[in-house]
Design a protein around this motif. Structure first.
Motif, PDB file in Angstrom:
ATOM      1  N   LEU A  78       0.825  -1.212   0.000  1.00 56.62           N
ATOM      2  CA  LEU A  78       0.000   0.000   0.000  1.00 56.62           C
ATOM      3  C   LEU A  78       0.861   1.263   0.000  1.00 56.62           C
ATOM      4  CD1 LEU A  78      -2.676  -1.239   2.523  1.00 56.62           C
ATOM      5  CD2 LEU A  78      -3.119  -0.578   0.140  1.00 56.62           C
ATOM      6  N   LEU A  79       1.938   1.252   0.755  1.00 56.00           N
ATOM      7  CA  LEU A  79       2.836   2.403   0.801  1.00 56.00           C
ATOM      8  C   LEU A  79       3.447   2.663  -0.574  1.00 56.00           C
ATOM      9  CD1 LEU A  79       3.988   4.546   2.705  1.00 56.00           C
ATOM     10  CD2 LEU A  79       5.797   2.933   3.317  1.00 56.00           C
ATOM     11  N   ARG A  80       3.840   1.584  -1.266  1.00 58.95           N
ATOM     12  CA  ARG A  80       4.380   1.734  -2.627  1.00 58.95           C
ATOM     13  C   ARG A  80       3.315   2.251  -3.597  1.00 58.95           C
ATOM     14  NH1 ARG A  80       6.693  -3.211  -1.455  1.00 58.95           N
ATOM     15  NH2 ARG A  80       5.186  -4.321  -2.746  1.00 58.95           N
ATOM     16  N   GLU A  81       2.091   1.735  -3.468  1.00 55.93           N
ATOM     17  CA  GLU A  81       1.014   2.085  -4.407  1.00 55.93           C
ATOM     18  C   GLU A  81       0.401   3.461  -4.151  1.00 55.93           C
ATOM     19  OE1 GLU A  81      -0.223   0.243  -7.122  1.00 55.93           O
ATOM     20  OE2 GLU A  81       1.585  -0.942  -6.757  1.00 55.93           O
ATOM     21  N   PHE A  82       0.264   3.853  -2.881  1.00 55.01           N
ATOM     22  CA  PHE A  82      -0.489   5.060  -2.531  1.00 55.01           C
ATOM     23  C   PHE A  82       0.324   6.127  -1.809  1.00 55.01           C
ATOM     24  CE2 PHE A  82      -3.614   1.671  -2.898  1.00 55.01           C
ATOM     25  CZ  PHE A  82      -4.527   2.259  -3.765  1.00 55.01           C
ATOM     26  N   GLY A  83       1.536   5.786  -1.384  1.00 59.12           N
ATOM     27  CA  GLY A  83       2.300   6.736  -0.590  1.00 59.12           C
ATOM     28  C   GLY A  83       1.824   6.698   0.852  1.00 59.12           C
ATOM     29  N   PRO A  84       2.259   7.649   1.674  1.00 64.89           N
ATOM     30  CA  PRO A  84       1.898   7.664   3.091  1.00 64.89           C
ATOM     31  C   PRO A  84       0.378   7.711   3.288  1.00 64.89           C
ATOM     32  CG  PRO A  84       3.659   9.229   2.644  1.00 64.89           C
ATOM     33  CD  PRO A  84       3.159   8.757   1.317  1.00 64.89           C
ATOM     34  N   PHE A  85      -0.088   7.044   4.352  1.00 65.68           N
ATOM     35  CA  PHE A  85      -1.528   6.964   4.615  1.00 65.68           C
ATOM     36  C   PHE A  85      -1.799   6.716   6.088  1.00 65.68           C
ATOM     37  CE2 PHE A  85      -0.062   2.698   3.628  1.00 65.68           C
ATOM     38  CZ  PHE A  85      -0.726   1.877   4.513  1.00 65.68           C
ATOM     39  N   VAL A  86      -3.042   6.953   6.490  1.00 65.48           N
ATOM     40  CA  VAL A  86      -3.512   6.593   7.825  1.00 65.48           C
ATOM     41  C   VAL A  86      -4.183   5.238   7.691  1.00 65.48           C
ATOM     42  CG1 VAL A  86      -5.132   7.155   9.682  1.00 65.48           C
ATOM     43  CG2 VAL A  86      -3.777   8.969   8.606  1.00 65.48           C
ATOM     44  N   SER A  87      -3.833   4.330   8.585  1.00 63.40           N
ATOM     45  CA  SER A  87      -4.346   2.962   8.564  1.00 63.40           C
ATOM     46  C   SER A  87      -5.221   2.714   9.779  1.00 63.40           C
ATOM     47  CB  SER A  87      -3.150   1.996   8.587  1.00 63.40           C
ATOM     48  OG  SER A  87      -3.547   0.694   8.931  1.00 63.40           O
ATOM     49  N   VAL A  88      -6.412   2.180   9.530  1.00 60.51           N
ATOM     50  CA  VAL A  88      -7.289   1.815  10.643  1.00 60.51           C
ATOM     51  C   VAL A  88      -7.779   0.390  10.408  1.00 60.51           C
ATOM     52  CG1 VAL A  88      -9.323   2.904   9.596  1.00 60.51           C
ATOM     53  CG2 VAL A  88      -9.301   2.470  12.046  1.00 60.51           C
ATOM     54  N   SER A  89      -7.686  -0.420  11.427  1.00 55.40           N
ATOM     55  CA  SER A  89      -8.098  -1.809  11.339  1.00 55.40           C
ATOM     56  C   SER A  89      -9.619  -1.915  11.322  1.00 55.40           C
ATOM     57  CB  SER A  89      -7.534  -2.572  12.537  1.00 55.40           C
ATOM     58  OG  SER A  89      -7.981  -3.897  12.538  1.00 55.40           O
ATOM     59  N   SER A  90     -10.124  -2.807  10.494  1.00 56.32           N
ATOM     60  CA  SER A  90     -11.587  -2.980  10.389  1.00 56.32           C
ATOM     61  C   SER A  90     -12.181  -3.659  11.612  1.00 56.32           C
ATOM     62  CB  SER A  90     -11.931  -3.791   9.140  1.00 56.32           C
ATOM     63  OG  SER A  90     -11.395  -5.094   9.235  1.00 56.32           O
ATOM     64  N   ASP A  91     -11.358  -4.099  12.544  1.00 52.96           N
ATOM     65  CA  ASP A  91     -11.869  -4.760  13.744  1.00 52.96           C
ATOM     66  C   ASP A  91     -11.773  -3.874  14.989  1.00 52.96           C
ATOM     67  OD1 ASP A  91      -9.129  -4.931  14.129  1.00 52.96           O
ATOM     68  OD2 ASP A  91      -9.055  -7.116  13.999  1.00 52.96           O
ATOM     69  N   LEU A  92     -11.859  -2.558  14.774  1.00 51.64           N
ATOM     70  CA  LEU A  92     -11.908  -1.575  15.863  1.00 51.64           C
ATOM     71  C   LEU A  92     -13.306  -0.958  15.883  1.00 51.64           C
ATOM     72  CD1 LEU A  92      -8.599   0.507  15.613  1.00 51.64           C
ATOM     73  CD2 LEU A  92      -9.187  -1.228  17.296  1.00 51.64           C
ATOM     74  N   PRO A  93     -14.290  -1.663  16.416  1.00 47.84           N
ATOM     75  CA  PRO A  93     -15.676  -1.215  16.268  1.00 47.84           C
ATOM     76  C   PRO A  93     -16.014   0.107  16.948  1.00 47.84           C
ATOM     77  CG  PRO A  93     -15.547  -3.024  17.836  1.00 47.84           C
ATOM     78  CD  PRO A  93     -14.187  -2.895  17.199  1.00 47.84           C
ATOM     79  N   PHE A  94     -15.161   0.589  17.838  1.00 48.44           N
ATOM     80  CA  PHE A  94     -15.480   1.821  18.557  1.00 48.44           C
ATOM     81  C   PHE A  94     -14.562   2.985  18.190  1.00 48.44           C
ATOM     82  CE2 PHE A  94     -16.927  -1.783  21.139  1.00 48.44           C
ATOM     83  CZ  PHE A  94     -18.284  -1.543  21.041  1.00 48.44           C
ATOM     84  N   VAL A  95     -13.864   2.863  17.069  1.00 54.60           N
ATOM     85  CA  VAL A  95     -13.053   3.978  16.592  1.00 54.60           C
ATOM     86  C   VAL A  95     -13.989   5.116  16.194  1.00 54.60           C
ATOM     87  CG1 VAL A  95     -12.933   3.260  14.143  1.00 54.60           C
ATOM     88  CG2 VAL A  95     -11.061   4.587  15.147  1.00 54.60           C
ATOM     89  N   ARG A  96     -13.543   6.334  16.440  1.00 51.11           N
ATOM     90  CA  ARG A  96     -14.345   7.512  16.101  1.00 51.11           C
ATOM     91  C   ARG A  96     -13.600   8.344  15.057  1.00 51.11           C
ATOM     92  NH1 ARG A  96     -14.928   8.627  22.328  1.00 51.11           N
ATOM     93  NH2 ARG A  96     -12.956   9.584  21.837  1.00 51.11           N
ATOM     94  N   ALA A  97     -14.355   9.115  14.312  1.00 54.00           N
ATOM     95  CA  ALA A  97     -13.750  10.009  13.321  1.00 54.00           C
ATOM     96  C   ALA A  97     -12.717  10.916  13.990  1.00 54.00           C
ATOM     97  CB  ALA A  97     -14.825  10.831  12.626  1.00 54.00           C
ATOM     98  N   SER A  98     -12.998  11.357  15.211  1.00 53.78           N
ATOM     99  CA  SER A  98     -12.059  12.242  15.917  1.00 53.78           C
ATOM    100  C   SER A  98     -10.737  11.533  16.228  1.00 53.78           C
ATOM    101  CB  SER A  98     -12.692  12.795  17.190  1.00 53.78           C
ATOM    102  OG  SER A  98     -13.078  11.743  18.058  1.00 53.78           O
ATOM    103  N   ASP A  99     -10.773  10.226  16.498  1.00 47.92           N
ATOM    104  CA  ASP A  99      -9.533   9.460  16.720  1.00 47.92           C
ATOM    105  C   ASP A  99      -8.690   9.459  15.445  1.00 47.92           C
ATOM    106  OD1 ASP A  99     -10.488   8.618  19.317  1.00 47.92           O
ATOM    107  OD2 ASP A  99     -11.565   6.968  18.338  1.00 47.92           O
ATOM    108  N   ILE A 100      -9.361   9.160  14.339  1.00 47.64           N
ATOM    109  CA  ILE A 100      -8.680   9.093  13.044  1.00 47.64           C
ATOM    110  C   ILE A 100      -8.152  10.477  12.669  1.00 47.64           C
ATOM    111  CG2 ILE A 100      -8.982   8.580  10.587  1.00 47.64           C
ATOM    112  CD1 ILE A 100     -11.241   6.575  11.550  1.00 47.64           C
ATOM    113  N   GLY A 101      -8.980  11.486  12.872  1.00 47.19           N
ATOM    114  CA  GLY A 101      -8.572  12.852  12.556  1.00 47.19           C
ATOM    115  C   GLY A 101      -7.384  13.321  13.374  1.00 47.19           C
ATOM    116  N   SER A 102      -7.311  12.912  14.625  1.00 39.20           N
ATOM    117  CA  SER A 102      -6.201  13.367  15.477  1.00 39.20           C
ATOM    118  C   SER A 102      -4.867  12.797  15.011  1.00 39.20           C
ATOM    119  CB  SER A 102      -6.455  13.037  16.948  1.00 39.20           C
ATOM    120  OG  SER A 102      -6.413  11.651  17.188  1.00 39.20           O
ATOM    121  N   ILE A 103      -4.844  11.533  14.611  1.00 38.80           N
ATOM    122  CA  ILE A 103      -3.581  10.957  14.142  1.00 38.80           C
ATOM    123  C   ILE A 103      -3.246  11.502  12.755  1.00 38.80           C
ATOM    124  CG2 ILE A 103      -4.382   8.789  13.090  1.00 38.80           C
ATOM    125  CD1 ILE A 103      -2.028   7.419  14.639  1.00 38.80           C
TER     126      ILE A 103
END
Length: 179
Positions: A78-103
């Motif tokens: 993915l890093l080769r194909e898309f460059g730097p990115f934020v990664s979130v696991s699909s098995d984190l059922p309580f992740v919030r947009a604010s968590d993702i936004g902060s990182i």
């Protein structure tokens, strides 16, 4: 770019985790919905996740198929194909947009950030992966130059649904928090 990692083998669970329901909703849809609020989002699939691919097609969720040889190999691809990115696991059922936004906000596009929680923020029922005195969570920023920890505050990020026992706990928590 935010990438939801949903192409794993789910060996401890014994079935595709992204399509398993927590609070009446597949984990993939829970995580993707929050990620999409934080920015442009793409889901990764592999030959290991045919049911998840069906969901993505049905719900018109953008996805890419990785080689599916393992998490580290897929992240490198993915890093080769898309460059730097934020990664979130699909098995984190309580992740919030604010968590993702902060990182995402803290990410400089170069140095990887590993999402962690201070152990005192981890609820007692959870048994997270601990590294250097922190609970490691499935929310990261992936770059090509080194790595730093990034402290998150949402204690429910410590619940990574890997086993049937984790899934039962997630169901109980979903009822308690109304999510």
């Amino acid at each position: 770019m935010i990438i939801v990692m949903a192409g794993g083998r789910s060996t401890r669970m014994g079935k595709e985790k992204p399509v398993l329901r927590v609070g009446g909703k597949p984990m993939l849809l829970r995580v993707y919905g929050e990620a999409e609020k934080a920015g442009e989002t793409l889901v990764t699939l592999s030959r290991n996740t045919p049911k998840t691919k069906e969901w993505c097609l049905r719900e018109r969720i953008p996805f890419v198929e990785t080689p599916g040889r393992g998490y580290v190999e897929d992240v490198r691809w993915l890093l080769r194909e898309f460059g730097p990115f934020v990664s979130v696991s699909s098995d984190l059922p309580f992740v919030r947009a604010s968590d993702i936004g902060s990182i995402a906000k803290a990410f400089d596009g170069k140095t990887s950030l590993t999402g962690v929680l201070p152990l005192e923020r981890v609820p007692g029922d959870l048994k997270p992966v601990v590294y250097r005195g922190y609970a490691v969570v499935g929310l990261n920023a992936v770059g090509a130059e080194g790595e730093n920890f990034f402290e998150l505050s949402n204690p429910l990020l410590a619940l990574n649904v890997n086993t049937p026992k984790d899934l039962k706990l997630a169901e109980r928590i979903a009822k308690l928090v109304g999510r």
